[in-house]
Each structure stands twice: as structure tokens, then as C-alpha cells.
Design an enzyme around this catalytic site. Structure first.
Site, PDB file in Angstrom:
ATOM      1  N   ASP A  10       0.937  -1.158  -0.034  1.00 51.56           N
ATOM      2  CA  ASP A  10      -0.047   0.052  -0.043  1.00 51.56           C
ATOM      3  C   ASP A  10       0.791   1.224  -0.031  1.00 51.56           C
ATOM      4  OD1 ASP A  10      -2.238   1.587   0.323  1.00 51.56           O
ATOM      5  OD2 ASP A  10      -2.194   1.579   2.426  1.00 51.56           O
ATOM      6  N   GLU A  70      -2.059  -1.942  -5.324  1.00 48.90           N
ATOM      7  CA  GLU A  70      -3.312  -1.238  -5.997  1.00 48.90           C
ATOM      8  C   GLU A  70      -2.959  -0.209  -7.076  1.00 48.90           C
ATOM      9  OE1 GLU A  70      -6.135   0.634  -3.232  1.00 48.90           O
ATOM     10  OE2 GLU A  70      -6.763  -1.365  -2.500  1.00 48.90           O
ATOM     11  N   ASP A 143      -2.713   0.825   7.107  1.00 47.18           N
ATOM     12  CA  ASP A 143      -2.074   0.458   5.936  1.00 47.18           C
ATOM     13  C   ASP A 143      -1.457  -0.824   5.877  1.00 47.18           C
ATOM     14  OD1 ASP A 143      -1.950   3.496   5.309  1.00 47.18           O
ATOM     15  OD2 ASP A 143      -0.937   3.686   7.241  1.00 47.18           O
TER      16      ASP A 143
END
Length: 168
Positions: A10, A70, A143
Site C-alpha cells: 500500500d 493497488e 495501511d
């Protein structure tokens, strides 16, 4: 009985979540997760170098076969998008140097893979991470849980990706 490890990332400059998930014969296990942090007192270049070195250390320690991240979401804050983009570039470079294939997923894909619903909120996603990995508690901080979620998403997608790649 082969175990395959995926590191989920992340990205962020101040806080970069990471999580390593291992799959053995369809069973998922959380190996470890955490957050890399950098001080706002450092220059941007120093922060990126610190992230690079820390990520290299994680790769050497956990030996992931794949990485999941992502796709970058562009919000209204351009400065945040730029700094996250820089951190993301460091992640992609570090993984490429290590020869680790990188797979990118949209937030919607991660939500659908874990919750079965693209509109799942953060709390629902965290609970699905906990349930999927049979953990006593949700991974913290947020996170790290987000990074674990994207690693799980890739672990679910990996068999189909392999079939597609083998068919080429």
C-alpha cells in the site's frame, strides 16, 4: 505442497503498508505485515531512498514470488497523488530490480475479491482480511491491513493469471 508468497504493498511516502501472504494448497496464511515510515523532517529524496532500502530488506527477508499493488487512485489532492506516485515508482523499481513480477489491481477488484462486493467499506474489508486468514484480530495499522488485502486479492487471481500466461 508448494508454498507461494506474495507481498502486498500500500504505497505512500510517510507510511507504506506491506503484508506477506503465503498460499499452500489453497490455504492462506499471514506471514507478516507492517508499515514502513519516514520522517517529515527528511527531504523527499531521503524518504524515497529510505523506502527503497527498507523494501529491499523485506524482499531479502521474505523472498516473495510475486508482488501486488493497488493501482493509483487520483483524488482531489494533487500533492498527495504526486508523492504517492513517487513512492509507487520506488516500489515498482525495487521489485523490478529484484526480478519479482508485479500485479496491479483496482480498489474495486480488491473489494470484490475479498468481500464479494465492490462497495465494501474499510471496516468490512479489514474484517474480511481477518476472516480469510483466520486471525484473532484485524492486522494493524490500517495501511498494513490494506497491503494484506491486495496480497490476498492477487493470491486468489494467481491461478487464472498462470493459466492465461501459460496459454500465450
Amino acid at each position: 505442497m508448494t508454498a507461494t508468497r506474495t507481498i502486498g504493498i500500500d504505497p505512500g511516502t510517510a507510511r507504506m503498508g506491506w503484508g506477506v501472504v503465503e498460499e499452500t494448497d489453497g490455504v492462506l496464511r499471514l506471514v507478516d505485515c507492517g508499515v514502513l515510515t519516514t520522517s517529515a523532517e527528511l527531504s523527499q529524496a531521503e524518504r524515497l531512498l529510505l523506502l527503497y532500502n527498507e523494501l529491499r530488506h523485506l524482499i531479502e527477508q521474505y523472498h516473495p514470488a510475486a508482488a501486488a499493488i493497488e493501482e493509483l487512485f487520483f483524488g482531489k489532492n494533487v500533492n498527495t497523488a504526486l508523492t504517492v506516485g513517487q513512492a509507487r515508482g520506488v516500489v515498482l523499481l525495487t521489485l523490478a530490480q529484484a526480478g519479482i513480477p508485479v500485479y496491479e489491481y483496482k480498489p474495486l477488484q480488491v473489494k470484490q475479491a475479498l468481500a464479494g462486493y465492490g462497495g465494501a467499506d474499510k471496516r468490512q474489508m479489514q474484517e474480511m482480511v481477518r476472516l480469510t486468514l483466520r486471525l484473532p484480530a484485524i492486522p494493524r495499522p490500517d495501511d498494513a491491513a490494506d497491503a494484506v488485502a491486495v496480497a490476498i486479492c492477487h493470491t486468489y487471481a494467481a491461478p487464472m493469471i498462470r493459466r492465461i500466461e501459460e496459454g500465450r
